[in-house]
Design a protein around this motif. Structure first.
Motif, mmCIF file in Angstrom:
data_model
loop_
_atom_site.group_PDB
_atom_site.id
_atom_site.type_symbol
_atom_site.label_atom_id
_atom_site.label_comp_id
_atom_site.label_asym_id
_atom_site.label_seq_id
_atom_site.Cartn_x
_atom_site.Cartn_y
_atom_site.Cartn_z
ATOM 1 N N GLU A 66 18.980 73.172 23.644
ATOM 2 C CA GLU A 66 19.529 72.599 22.414
ATOM 3 C C GLU A 66 19.877 71.123 22.544
ATOM 4 O OE1 GLU A 66 24.142 74.035 23.186
ATOM 5 O OE2 GLU A 66 22.850 75.204 21.875
ATOM 6 N N ALA A 67 19.747 70.559 23.732
ATOM 7 C CA ALA A 67 20.058 69.155 23.955
ATOM 8 C C ALA A 67 19.275 68.685 25.169
ATOM 9 C CB ALA A 67 21.562 68.954 24.164
ATOM 10 N N VAL A 68 19.380 67.380 25.470
ATOM 11 C CA VAL A 68 18.763 66.836 26.675
ATOM 12 C C VAL A 68 19.799 66.029 27.447
ATOM 13 C CG1 VAL A 68 16.414 66.744 25.760
ATOM 14 C CG2 VAL A 68 17.925 64.773 25.460
ATOM 15 N N LEU A 69 19.617 66.004 28.757
ATOM 16 C CA LEU A 69 20.345 65.092 29.624
ATOM 17 C C LEU A 69 19.360 64.048 30.120
ATOM 18 C CD1 LEU A 69 22.560 67.499 31.770
ATOM 19 C CD2 LEU A 69 23.248 66.159 29.776
ATOM 20 N N VAL A 70 19.812 62.795 30.186
ATOM 21 C CA VAL A 70 18.952 61.697 30.633
ATOM 22 C C VAL A 70 19.614 61.022 31.829
ATOM 23 C CG1 VAL A 70 17.804 59.548 30.006
ATOM 24 C CG2 VAL A 70 18.126 61.343 28.274
ATOM 25 N N LEU A 71 18.922 61.026 32.954
ATOM 26 C CA LEU A 71 19.363 60.304 34.139
ATOM 27 C C LEU A 71 19.013 58.832 33.965
ATOM 28 C CD1 LEU A 71 20.414 60.304 37.116
ATOM 29 C CD2 LEU A 71 18.050 60.761 37.807
ATOM 30 N N THR A 72 19.970 57.938 34.236
ATOM 31 C CA THR A 72 19.749 56.511 34.033
ATOM 32 C C THR A 72 20.233 55.707 35.233
ATOM 33 O OG1 THR A 72 21.882 55.939 33.013
ATOM 34 C CG2 THR A 72 20.227 56.915 31.580
ATOM 35 N N HIS A 73 19.689 54.507 35.354
ATOM 36 C CA HIS A 73 20.158 53.516 36.326
ATOM 37 C C HIS A 73 20.735 52.335 35.569
ATOM 38 C CE1 HIS A 73 17.138 54.917 39.660
ATOM 39 N NE2 HIS A 73 18.164 55.738 39.520
ATOM 40 N N ARG A 74 21.803 51.779 36.085
ATOM 41 C CA ARG A 74 22.381 50.556 35.510
ATOM 42 C C ARG A 74 22.350 49.453 36.570
ATOM 43 N NH1 ARG A 74 27.501 50.725 31.711
ATOM 44 N NH2 ARG A 74 25.777 51.215 30.299
ATOM 45 N N LYS A 75 21.735 48.330 36.198
ATOM 46 C CA LYS A 75 21.642 47.166 37.072
ATOM 47 C C LYS A 75 22.256 45.964 36.378
ATOM 48 C CE LYS A 75 17.215 48.722 39.040
ATOM 49 N NZ LYS A 75 15.789 48.353 39.244
ATOM 50 N N ASN A 76 22.371 44.886 37.138
ATOM 51 C CA ASN A 76 22.847 43.624 36.562
ATOM 52 C C ASN A 76 21.703 42.791 36.010
ATOM 53 O OD1 ASN A 76 25.610 44.019 37.100
ATOM 54 N ND2 ASN A 76 25.317 43.381 39.227
ATOM 55 N N SER A 77 20.481 42.980 36.556
ATOM 56 C CA SER A 77 19.341 42.195 36.110
ATOM 57 C C SER A 77 18.062 42.876 36.554
ATOM 58 C CB SER A 77 19.398 40.777 36.697
ATOM 59 O OG SER A 77 19.187 40.813 38.097
ATOM 60 N N ALA A 78 16.946 42.381 36.036
ATOM 61 C CA ALA A 78 15.644 42.923 36.414
ATOM 62 C C ALA A 78 15.327 42.659 37.875
ATOM 63 C CB ALA A 78 14.567 42.320 35.522
ATOM 64 N N GLN A 79 15.901 41.601 38.430
ATOM 65 C CA GLN A 79 15.612 41.233 39.813
ATOM 66 C C GLN A 79 16.332 42.120 40.829
ATOM 67 O OE1 GLN A 79 16.452 38.817 37.378
ATOM 68 N NE2 GLN A 79 14.215 38.627 37.106
ATOM 69 N N GLN A 80 17.312 42.876 40.386
ATOM 70 C CA GLN A 80 18.083 43.731 41.294
ATOM 71 C C GLN A 80 17.283 44.985 41.616
ATOM 72 O OE1 GLN A 80 21.946 44.674 39.781
ATOM 73 N NE2 GLN A 80 22.597 45.736 41.622
ATOM 74 N N GLU A 81 16.996 45.214 42.887
ATOM 75 C CA GLU A 81 16.174 46.354 43.285
ATOM 76 C C GLU A 81 16.940 47.672 43.182
ATOM 77 O OE1 GLU A 81 13.756 48.121 47.173
ATOM 78 O OE2 GLU A 81 14.640 46.112 47.224
ATOM 79 N N ASN A 82 18.156 47.702 43.682
ATOM 80 C CA ASN A 82 18.935 48.933 43.724
ATOM 81 C C ASN A 82 19.902 48.995 42.542
ATOM 82 O OD1 ASN A 82 17.993 49.795 46.436
ATOM 83 N ND2 ASN A 82 19.032 47.916 47.063
ATOM 84 N N PRO A 83 20.119 50.187 41.972
ATOM 85 C CA PRO A 83 21.062 50.285 40.854
ATOM 86 C C PRO A 83 22.500 50.064 41.280
ATOM 87 C CG PRO A 83 20.350 52.470 41.535
ATOM 88 C CD PRO A 83 19.521 51.487 42.317
ATOM 89 N N GLU A 84 23.306 49.519 40.364
ATOM 90 C CA GLU A 84 24.751 49.452 40.575
ATOM 91 C C GLU A 84 25.373 50.832 40.416
ATOM 92 O OE1 GLU A 84 26.944 46.802 41.177
ATOM 93 O OE2 GLU A 84 25.189 45.571 41.634
#
Length: 433
Positions: free
Chosen positions: A105-123
Motif C-alpha cells: 500500500e506504500a513504498v519506502l525509498v532509500l536515499t543518500h544526502r550529500k553536500n555537493s555532486a563532487q562528494q563521493e560518500n554520502p553525509e
C-alpha cells in the motif's frame, strides 16, 4: 511459440513529458513506449509494478552541477503520467537509491544526502515514505513538494557507510551497504537492522533511527560492492546478501586481485555466521542481478566476466536447498568474440522470468557514440532460446536499468535515454514478449 526478432530504431527527439515513441509491432502489444522528464538532466533509478496492476511508480533523480532532487513519477497502466512529485530541499544534494513496496500500500525509498555532486560518500543515509501515487509523507503539509526524511545513518570521519539496498520483513528493516573508515579507504560489507516501529513518518524528527545490530562483528575490508539483499530461500532463512569482494586470484594468472561473487544466507536475524554456498569462478566475475525462479526454486545469477580482455556475459544456475544442502552450480559463459550469442550484449543489466517460466535477460552494448540493448529468453536450463529476442538499436537511447515481468508474458522495461544533444529522459516500455 517462436517469435521473430525485432529491431527498434529511434531517430528523433521528443520534447514533452510522457511523449509517445514509435509504435510497437502488432504482435508485441499490449504495450506502450514513453518518455518522462524530457530535456531535464534526469537519472532513471528504479521502478515498481503496482500490486493491483493499475500502473507503475518510477524513482528518478533530477540533477544540476549544484543540486539533486528526488523524483517520483506515477504512471497508469497505459503509460500515461498522472503524478509528478519532485522533492526539493534547498542546500542538499539528495539522491534516490532504491525503492521497495511496504505492505502492498506504500513504498519506502532509500536515499543518500550529500553536500555537493563532487562528494563521493554520502553525509547521511535516509529513508522516505510515499503512497503508491508517489505522494511523499509530509508532516508539515507544505505547499511545495516536501517529504519527511528519516535518518538511518549519519556518517563520521571514522565510519562512512553507503547503503545500496534494503529489505522489508515483518517488524524490521534490513539495510546492506559498504563501510569504510576514511573517505578514500577500502570498503567492507556491512548490514544494519532497524525496527520498523521506530520509524514514525507521521512525526517530524531529525534524530537518527537507532539500529538493532550492525554486522558482521569483524569487518573485512576487501572492496565489497554491488550489494543486494533479499529474503532467504526457505522459511528458516531470514535473508541473503549477494555482492562482490576483491580476493587474490588463486591461480595467479593475472596481476592484482580478482573479483569474486559472494552469497551469504542468514538463518537467524541476528546471526553472525551465515552459510556461504559456492558461487561463480575466478574469471573476474562481476555480479549484476539475481532471480529466484518461482516454480523450479533455482537461483539465477547474471553478471559479467573478463577473459582475454573481453567483457562477456555469464548466467549461473544454482539450486540451493537449505543451509546444509546445495547442488553443483551451472555456469554458462557467452563470450562475445567466440560465441554465437544470438543477440546478447557484453554488459549485464537485469533479469526476470516470464509467465511460461523462461528466463529473460537484459544486456547492453555500450559503444563510444551509442548504446544498444537486448532482451533474450533463456530456458530454465540456462540455454538461449533462438529467435526469442528483441534488439534495440539507436544513438544512445537504450540504457536498460531494470526489467519486471507481469502476467501473460508482459515485460516492463525502465531505461535511461540520452539524446544527441546530451539531454536525457526516463524511458518506460511495456511489451508482449
Amino acid at each position: 511459440m517462436i517469435k521473430k526478432s525485432y529491431i527498434y530504431l529511434i531517430l528523433w527527439i521528443p520534447i514533452a513529458f510522457a511523449c509517445q515513441l514509435d509504435p510497437l509491432p502488432e504482435d508485441l502489444k499490449p504495450g506502450f513506449n514513453k518518455l518522462y522528464a524530457v530535456s531535464q538532466n534526469v537519472e532513471a533509478i528504479d521502478f515498481i509494478c503496482k500490486p493491483d496492476q493499475s500502473g507503475y511508480l518510477i524513482l528518478a533523480n533530477i540533477k544540476t552541477d549544484d543540486d539533486s532532487d528526488i523524483v517520483l513519477i506515477n504512471v497508469n497502466e497505459s503509460g500515461i503520467q498522472t503524478d509528478f512529485h519532485r522533492i526539493t530541499n534547498s542546500g542538499f544534494y539528495d539522491e534516490g537509491v532504491k525503492m521497495k513496496l511496504l505492505e502492498q500500500e506504500a513504498v519506502l525509498v532509500l536515499t543518500h544526502r550529500k553536500n555537493s555532486a563532487q562528494q563521493e560518500n554520502p553525509e547521511m543515509n535516509m529513508l522516505i515514505k510515499a503512497d503508491l501515487n508517489g505522494k511523499p509523507v509530509d508532516v508539515n503539509e507544505s505547499d511545495t513538494t516536501d517529504a519527511e526524511f528519516k535518518i538511518l545513518q549519519k556518517n563520521t570521519s571514522s565510519e562512512i557507510i553507503s547503503f545500496n539496498d534494503f529489505l522489508v520483513i515483518p517488524n524490521y528493516l534490513i539495510c546492506v551497504g559498504s563501510i569504510r573508515n576514511s573517505p578514500t579507504s577500502n570498503t567492507s560489507k556491512v548490514t544494519e537492522i532497524f525496527e520498523l516501529n521506530d520509524i514514525n513518518f507521521n512525526e517530524s524528527s531529525n534524530d537518527e533511527i537507532q539500529r538493532v545490530q550492525q554486522k558482521p562483528a569483524v569487518l573485512n575490508y576487501s572492496g565489497s560492492h554491488y550489494l543486494k539483499i533479499l529474503p532467504g530461500n526457505t522459511p528458516n532463512e531470514v535473508y541473503s546478501v549477494i555482492g562482490q569482494e576483491n580476493n587474490e586470484n588463486p591461480e595467479g594468472t593475472i596481476q592484482g586481485p580478482s573479483l569474486n561473487i559472494t552469497w551469504e544466507i542468514y538463518t537467524d536475524l541476528l546471526s553472525t555466521a551465515p552459510a556461504r554456498p559456492s558461487l561463480g569462478s575466478d574469471k573476474n566475475d562481476r555480479f549484476a542481478d539475481y532471480l529466484r525462479h518461482s516454480t523450479n526454486e533455482k537461483n539465477y545469477f547474471l553478471g559479467n566476466y573478463n577473459e582475454a580482455n573481453n567483457d562477456s556475459i555469464f548466467l549461473i544456475s544454482k539450486e540451493y536447498i537449505n543451509s546444509q544442502q546445495e547442488k553443483p552450480q551451472k555456469i554458462l559463459n557467452f563470450r562475445k568474440d567466440t560465441t554465437d550469442t544470438f543477440g546478447i550484449g557484453n554488459i549485464a543489466a537485469s533479469i526476470s522470468e516470464d509467465s511460461d517460466g523462461n528466463i529473460i535477460v537484459a544486456t547492453l552494448d555500450e559503444m563510444e557514440s551509442n548504446t544498444d540493448a537486448y532482451l533474450q529468453k533463456f530456458s530454465q536450463e540456462g540455454n538461449p532460446i533462438k529467435n526469442e529476442k528483441i534488439e534495440f538499436k539507436s544513438t544512445g537511447f537504450h540504457n536498460i536499468k531494470k526489467i519486471e515481468s507481469e502476467p501473460n508474458n508482459v515485460m516492463v522495461i525502465l531505461s535511461q535515454k540520452t539524446f544527441e544533444n546530451n539531454s536525457t529522459a526516463i524511458g518506460l516500455m511495456k511489451i508482449k514478449f
